[in-house]
Design a protein around this motif. Structure first.
Motif, PDB file in Angstrom:
ATOM      1  N   ILE A 364     -73.352  71.111 -67.091  1.00  0.00           N
ATOM      2  CA  ILE A 364     -73.355  70.608 -65.708  1.00  0.00           C
ATOM      3  C   ILE A 364     -74.767  70.599 -65.129  1.00  0.00           C
ATOM      4  N   PRO A 365     -75.520  71.732 -65.166  1.00  0.00           N
ATOM      5  CA  PRO A 365     -76.900  71.663 -64.651  1.00  0.00           C
ATOM      6  C   PRO A 365     -77.770  70.675 -65.407  1.00  0.00           C
ATOM      7  N   ALA A 366     -77.442  70.450 -66.679  1.00  0.00           N
ATOM      8  CA  ALA A 366     -78.242  69.492 -67.448  1.00  0.00           C
ATOM      9  C   ALA A 366     -77.965  68.050 -67.019  1.00  0.00           C
ATOM     10  N   LEU A 367     -76.718  67.722 -66.717  1.00  0.00           N
ATOM     11  CA  LEU A 367     -76.357  66.343 -66.394  1.00  0.00           C
ATOM     12  C   LEU A 367     -76.592  65.980 -64.936  1.00  0.00           C
ATOM     13  N   LEU A 368     -76.448  66.948 -64.031  1.00  0.00           N
ATOM     14  CA  LEU A 368     -76.461  66.613 -62.611  1.00  0.00           C
ATOM     15  C   LEU A 368     -77.770  65.978 -62.139  1.00  0.00           C
ATOM     16  N   PRO A 369     -78.968  66.481 -62.519  1.00  0.00           N
ATOM     17  CA  PRO A 369     -80.196  65.808 -62.052  1.00  0.00           C
ATOM     18  C   PRO A 369     -80.267  64.347 -62.475  1.00  0.00           C
ATOM     19  N   TRP A 370     -79.835  64.056 -63.682  1.00  0.00           N
ATOM     20  CA  TRP A 370     -79.846  62.667 -64.168  1.00  0.00           C
ATOM     21  C   TRP A 370     -78.893  61.810 -63.348  1.00  0.00           C
ATOM     22  N   LEU A 371     -77.693  62.329 -63.066  1.00  0.00           N
ATOM     23  CA  LEU A 371     -76.721  61.568 -62.296  1.00  0.00           C
ATOM     24  C   LEU A 371     -77.182  61.368 -60.855  1.00  0.00           C
ATOM     25  N   LEU A 372     -77.744  62.415 -60.233  1.00  0.00           N
ATOM     26  CA  LEU A 372     -78.212  62.290 -58.859  1.00  0.00           C
ATOM     27  C   LEU A 372     -79.363  61.300 -58.766  1.00  0.00           C
ATOM     28  N   GLU A 373     -80.285  61.349 -59.717  1.00  0.00           N
ATOM     29  CA  GLU A 373     -81.409  60.411 -59.723  1.00  0.00           C
ATOM     30  C   GLU A 373     -80.914  58.979 -59.832  1.00  0.00           C
ATOM     31  N   ARG A 374     -79.940  58.742 -60.723  1.00  0.00           N
ATOM     32  CA  ARG A 374     -79.421  57.378 -60.870  1.00  0.00           C
ATOM     33  C   ARG A 374     -78.650  56.943 -59.624  1.00  0.00           C
ATOM     34  N   ALA A 375     -77.961  57.868 -58.976  1.00  0.00           N
ATOM     35  CA  ALA A 375     -77.148  57.513 -57.812  1.00  0.00           C
ATOM     36  C   ALA A 375     -78.021  57.123 -56.623  1.00  0.00           C
ATOM     37  N   VAL A 376     -79.052  57.924 -56.311  1.00  0.00           N
ATOM     38  CA  VAL A 376     -79.853  57.652 -55.106  1.00  0.00           C
ATOM     39  C   VAL A 376     -80.837  56.512 -55.323  1.00  0.00           C
TER      40      VAL A 376
END
Length: 742
Positions: A364-376
């Motif tokens: 989860i900590p590994a994936l979340l920064p990538w997902l947040l960056e793509r979302a914003v």
């Protein structure tokens, strides 16, 4: 400068850099201290288990004969008083050398009773007078404190001269743990412990990055004075170590403060003595070493994209593109460990399950920064406050994602484990089934007295009573009940019952057939079916449900059959709302002692298992909410520091006419967008964990949406409170005086 001088300079910068440095040190010490206190509590898990196992061992009975020991007749029953379980241990000495339970200096004589300290306090504080009649005998002493399994246990040792029960030759035996349900719950609680401790390290790393901008400016000044890059790293390490050391001291103080009062807390019928909360020394040393090391590494890692030069600080304007492939590895490895299937009774399989869950949590900590960056990166437009928040997240999505990552770990693990436990409770039939009835069970010798006593309970209605036997039918024993027509109609769903009827689940009996009836004492007697049995369909309900009755007979059909040893099960309701009605029922049969209790054996078993699942679910939910509180503290500390670092930017916004409320709403969006994304990810991950791990108990997937709602709501409320708490700092930072420079 030498290395020692570099470290001393870093220490001076941390504590002597003015008001800002002191504020950052206090915030860091508070955040790291709370995390350290939780780690110390988690490091006590081994001692907690060891001490509890010792108390369980000391209280467990030995049934095998011991030379020189007289047998002690032992029987444990349970009663409740206003929702609090009271354990009644009935004892009858078989001779002068009968064993004595732990906590007593002698066995209670008939008519005597020893109470645990908490039960003694409860009796003294009870002004209703409803509890004392439940304790048969005169109180002659108090059980030694510290010998009960939990400090708040309500236990009474009762002396008897007519007791029938288990023959015990000593105390101190290894209890059996063959119950697969207990093994499954243990595995889930171990996973839950890891889930609750993992975010703590994330929060420590986040808090250690406080004051990054101010630190960079100080380092630039040092570079101008001729300091090398290697020296800067040592100075940075020293600054971080000061906050870590202060956090260790604060954490130890918080832990000792909680440890001294832990006996006063009972969390879902689970309590601890202060001596239980003792972390093992190897883990203490590990915490003392890991926490400072983590803060130093986090501070160094924060500067990996920062170039500190004598004339200023240069940050990479375009952060490197985050790669996805390595972020998927922990999740895929965790699924690979859990997916093949496992048995909770195997130690190796439990290790595989816990390891797989750990890898899923780390994913989860590994994936979340990538997902947040793509979302914003794809969001455009919106209100001014929304645009301010999105621009801030686009320029720095790593910091908020790290805090939210810790939240996601807690939410995902709690949702998955709550769903597994709730699903087992529903699928296995262990949910607490109550319909407002009070059920009374009595042994055969006192059955008539119990029926008479229960009928006289004031304010009762809808009384039902059923005598229980067993009938040999289809080469097997089946439950056989003798009851009046209202009870039979309520239990079987038949209509038109009259005295003289017999009802059978299937046409296995016929008129004139001779069968064998067996009572609880295994005494057999013949019975001839007097009439053709009427069939009934469906599962029995009411007091016959848990016994699985297959044959009902009315009293007049039992001519020539001795029912003296047939136990009786009764049920009744309160005619009007009375919260103490069940207490009146318990008191009505209390003079019958161990031979009567308010619930049948099967109902007790179901209730105990329902409580076991409920306790595990509530314990995990309480732990998750507590770690969410830690996340809230971390988020508050981070938000306050960000306001301090951006005070000039906020002052410029205010000077150009941006209202403070717009700035505050932008902070809410800045905290809320990663949090909402994290809740979605956590829910999906938790459901995935439940879907993969459901084979531990059952095949159907059950999602505990109530737990999902509680945890998500707690996270949202925490975010709103954190944003509201930053309002004074925002108002102060939005003043135009912050635009001044020297």
């Amino acid at each position: 400068m030498t290395g020692r001088e570099d470290l001393l300079l870093g220490f001076r910068l941390a504590v002597g850099g003015g008001r800002g440095s002191i504020v950052r040190l206090v915030l860091s010490a508070a955040g790291i201290g709370l995390a350290v206190a939780i780690l110390l509590a988690g490091a006590s898990a081994g001692t907690i288990k060891e001490n509890r196992d010792q108390r369980v061992f000391a209280a467990s009975v030995r049934s095998e004969p011991i030379p020189g020991a007289d047998p002690l007749t032992y029987r444990r029953t349970t009663t409740d008083f206003r929702g609090q379980a009271i354990s009644l241990v009935h004892l009858r000495a078989g001779g002068p050398n009968s064993p004595v339970p732990p906590g007593l200096d002698r066995l209670p004589a008939p008519g005597e009773v020893f109470l645990s300290p908490k039960l003694d306090e409860l009796v003294a504080s009870d002004t209703s007078g409803l509890l004392r009649p439940r304790l048969p005998g005169k109180q002659v002493g108090v059980i030694t404190e510290g010998t009960s399994l939990n400090p708040n246990d309500l236990v009474a040792y009762v002396g008897s001269d007519t007791l029938q029960g288990q023959a015990v030759y000593g105390f101190g035996a290894t209890p059996g743990y063959d119950n697969m349900i207990e093994q499954g719950i243990l595995a889930l609680l171990l996973i839950g412990l890891f889930v609750l401790l993992t975010p703590v390290f994330v929060f420590i790393g986040t808090i250690s990055r406080l004051g990054g901008a101010a630190r960079d400016r100080r380092l630039a000044a040092l570079r101008l004075a001729g300091t090398s890059v290697r020296q800067l790293r040592r100075i940075t390490a020293a600054e971080s170590l000061v906050g870590a050391a202060a956090g260790l001291v604060v954490g130890a103080a918080l832990f000792l403060l909680f440890r001294g009062t832990v006996a006063n807390f009972q969390v879902f019928r689970f309590g601890l003595y202060p001596k239980d909360l003792t972390p093992s020394w190897p883990l203490v040393v590990l915490i003392v070493l890991v926490v400072p090391a983590l803060t130093v590494v986090a501070a160094w890692f924060a500067q990996r994209h920062t170039i500190v030069e004598p004339l200023g600080v240069v940050r990479e304007t375009t952060p490197p593109k985050r790669r996805l492939w390595w972020r998927l590895l922990p999740t895929l490895a965790g699924i690979a460990l859990i997916l093949p299937g496992f048995s909770v009774a195997s130690e190796l399989d439990r290790v595989a399950v816990i390891g797989g869950a750990a890898l899923l949590m780390l994913g989860i900590p590994a994936l979340l920064p990538w997902l947040l960056e793509r979302a914003v990166s794809r969001i455009k437009g919106g209100s001014p406050s929304f645009q301010l928040a999105i621009r801030r997240l686009q320029s720095d999505s790593g910091t908020p994602s790290r805090v939210v990552a810790g939240l996601c770990v807690v939410l995902a693990g709690a949702i998955g484990l709550q769903s597994l436990l709730a699903g087992q409770a529903v699928q296995g039939g262990y949910e607490d089934r109550t319909d407002g009835r009070t059920v009374v069970y009595a042994e055969g010798p006192v059955a008539d007295k119990a029926v008479a006593a229960a009928r006289t309970v004031p304010g009762s209605a809808d009384f039902q009573a059923m005598r229980s036997l067993f009938v040999t039918m289809d080469d097997a024993l089946s439950a056989f009940a003798v009851a009046d027509c209202p009870t039979i109609e309520a239990s079987s769903g038949v209509t038109g019952c009259k005295d003289g009827d017999v009802f059978a689940e299937m046409p296995s009996l016929h008129k004139g057939q001779s069968v064998t009836l067996t009572d609880v004492d295994k005494k057999e007697q013949p019975w001839t079916v007097p009439v053709t049995p009427r069939p009934f369909e469906g599962r029995p309900s009411g007091i016959a449900e848990f016994q699985g009755v297959r044959v009902f007979a009315t009293p007049s059909t039992m001519a020539g059959v001795d029912l003296a040893a047939a136990s009786v099960t009764m049920s009744l309701r309160a005619a009007t709302a009375n919260p103490d009605f069940v207490e009146l029922v318990r008191n009505s049969v209390a003079p019958l002692g161990w031979q009567a209790n308010v619930a049948s054996y099967n109902q007790n078993r179901i209730t105990d298992e329902a409580r076991m699942f409920g306790d595990a679910r509530n314990l995990l939910l309480g732990g998750a909410l507590f770690v969410l509180l830690l996340a809230g503290v971390s988020l508050l500390v981070l938000a306050q520091e960000q306001v301090r670092e951006r005070r000039r930017a906020l002052g410029a916004l205010s000077a150009t006419g941006v209202p403070v409320r717009v700035i505050l709403r932008s902070l809410m969006w800045q905290n809320g967008i990663p949090l909402l994304l994290g809740i979605v990810i956590a829910t999906a991950t938790g459901i995935g964990i439940a879907a993969i791990g459901r084979r531990m108990f059952w095949e159907a997937l059950y999602i505990d949406w109530a737990a999902v709602g509680v945890l998500a709501a707690a996270a949202v409320v925490m975010m709103l409170l954190v944003t509201a708490a930053t309002l004074p700092s925002v108002r102060s930072a939005a003043k135009t005086e912050n635009l001044r420079t020297e």
